[in-house]
Design an enzyme around this catalytic site. Structure first.
Site, PDB file in Angstrom:
ATOM      1  N   HIS A  50      -6.697  -7.410  -0.379  1.00 10.85           N
ATOM      2  CA  HIS A  50      -6.336  -5.569  -0.785  1.00 10.85           C
ATOM      3  C   HIS A  50      -5.765  -5.459  -1.541  1.00 10.85           C
ATOM      4  CE1 HIS A  50      -7.726  -7.010   3.153  1.00 10.85           C
ATOM      5  NE2 HIS A  50      -8.915  -5.412   3.330  1.00 10.85           N
ATOM      6  N   ASP A  67      -4.911 -13.248   2.873  1.00 16.98           N
ATOM      7  CA  ASP A  67      -5.842 -12.412   3.210  1.00 16.98           C
ATOM      8  C   ASP A  67      -6.920 -13.010   2.528  1.00 16.98           C
ATOM      9  OD1 ASP A  67      -5.152 -10.741   1.620  1.00 16.98           O
ATOM     10  OD2 ASP A  67      -5.174  -8.566   2.930  1.00 16.98           O
ATOM     11  N   ASP A 122      -2.681 -10.615  -2.418  1.00 12.93           N
ATOM     12  CA  ASP A 122      -3.490 -10.070  -1.326  1.00 12.93           C
ATOM     13  C   ASP A 122      -4.958  -9.661  -1.495  1.00 12.93           C
ATOM     14  OD1 ASP A 122      -2.132  -8.889   1.787  1.00 12.93           O
ATOM     15  OD2 ASP A 122      -3.739  -8.004   0.533  1.00 12.93           O
ATOM     16  N   HIS A 160       1.283  -0.620  -0.541  1.00 18.07           N
ATOM     17  CA  HIS A 160      -0.064  -0.013  -0.190  1.00 18.07           C
ATOM     18  C   HIS A 160       0.917   1.280   0.164  1.00 18.07           C
ATOM     19  CE1 HIS A 160      -3.491  -2.608   0.172  1.00 18.07           C
ATOM     20  NE2 HIS A 160      -3.559  -1.942   1.492  1.00 18.07           N
TER      21      HIS A 160
END
Length: 348
Positions: free
Chosen positions: A198, A285, A196, A160
């Protein structure tokens, strides 16, 4: 498979995360590393080695100098103001206040450099971020020099983190730093595959106008999921980078069959692009019991993920990103790595 790890990543022990209007203990916690390491040892995956120190030069090849200086001094400056809690942004340069002039006050600079209010800066954050990028660099160097896979047990995660923003628990973009290192040491094109849950908004932003890195991300639809504002299928890169950014936004409840279809398409694109190295942003995740994600992969599915990645036949570096069902994170990470090496899954 060689694993790189150092206890220095645990110097960051944040106490504060804003979640649903409540300050809670962060989901990204030091115990995640302990559980992964436990399963690495139990599975006899291979040697665990301390990383070397690479300094800040590889970081500055990706990140803005002012941003790096801010991270280096933020905690001490915060404490000098008499603040008792952890440093959390509370004002941002929004659409109506674009913020072209960097404020002098720390609160303003926090907002300038922060992506979101989920991530505080606490004692040891900068030191842990440096250790994490050293892990990533040691792992990718091993893959480059030997052709063998390597696993970087990174913490904090990185995907991120943009050129000059932190958030989503990320400060330095480990995958981007590793990919740039590979390019600086002779490779012509690197693939960064982000699995991931996200979207890897930071990695996308860093390489969006470049054709020497093919970035591909399988993630929750940004209309529903953090980080919300990037990750749509229409975002394909621009300029020289057009066609070298590939997003696979998937709806809540996605199971392995649908997810694996997107993965297979991504792998075909990597083959077609002539990439010489694969960097995997290894978030687990997408797991069915993860507390802040919405996909339905099982622990056994992660073994198959590893097998499919191995089918590329590329030198491969795995770097830990997310995964917050802490009881299973070690099983799921090791299942990917074991599947890549053609070994049996870890026991549950």
């Amino acid at each position: 498979m060689l694993t790189f790890h150092t206890a220095a990543t645990q110097q960051r022990r944040a106490r504060t995360e804003l979640d649903g209007g409540v300050l809670v203990t962060p989901y990204e916690c030091p115990e995640r590393v302990d559980l992964v390491l436990e399963h690495v040892h139990a599975s006899r995956l291979g040697e665990v080695r301390e990383p070397d120190a690479f300094g800040l030069a590889p970081v500055l090849a990706i990140h803005d100098r002012g941003y790096v200086d801010f991270l280096a001094g933020c905690w001490d400056e915060w404490r000098s103001l008499g603040r008792q809690g952890e440093a959390i942004a509370w004002i941002w340069p929004t659409r109506t206040m674009p913020g072209e002039i960097l404020p002098d006050h720390l609160d303003g600079r926090l907002g300038h450099y922060a992506l979101s209010a989920d991530t505080s800066i606490c004692e040891g954050t900068f030191e842990a971020a440096q250790a994490s990028k050293d892990i990533a660099l040691s792992a990718v160097r091993h893959s480059l020099t030997t052709g063998e896979p390597a696993f970087g047990l990174c913490r904090p995660p990185g995907h991120h983190a943009a050129t000059d923003q932190f958030g989503g628990y990320c400060f330095f973009n480990n995958a981007a730093i590793a990919a740039q290192y590979a390019l600086d040491h002779g490779l012509g094109r690197v693939a960064v595959l982000d699995i991931d849950f996200h979207h890897g908004n930071g990695t996308q932003q860093i390489f969006y106008e470049r054709d020497d890195v093919l970035f591909l991300s399988l993630h929750g639809d940004p209309r529903q999921c953090f980080p919300y504002f990037l990750g749509h299928a229409e975002e394909i890169g621009c300029g020289k980078g057009e066609g070298f950014n590939v997003n696979y936004p998937l709806p809540p409840g996605t199971d392995f069959a649908a997810w694996a279809g997107a993965l297979d398409d991504a792998l075909e694109r990597i083959r077609a692009a002539g990439c010489e190295l694969l960097v995997v942003s290894l978030g687990v995740d997408a797991f069915e019991n993860d507390p802040i994600s919405e996909f339905k992969l099982t622990s056994d599915d992660f073994t198959e993920v590893g097998r499919r990645l191995a089918g590329l036949g590329l030198p491969t570096t795995f770097l830990l990103e997310g995964g917050y069902a802490v009881e299973e994170i070690g099983i799921n990470v090791v299942n990917v790595l074991s599947g890549f090496e053609g070994r049996a899954a870890a026991s549950e």
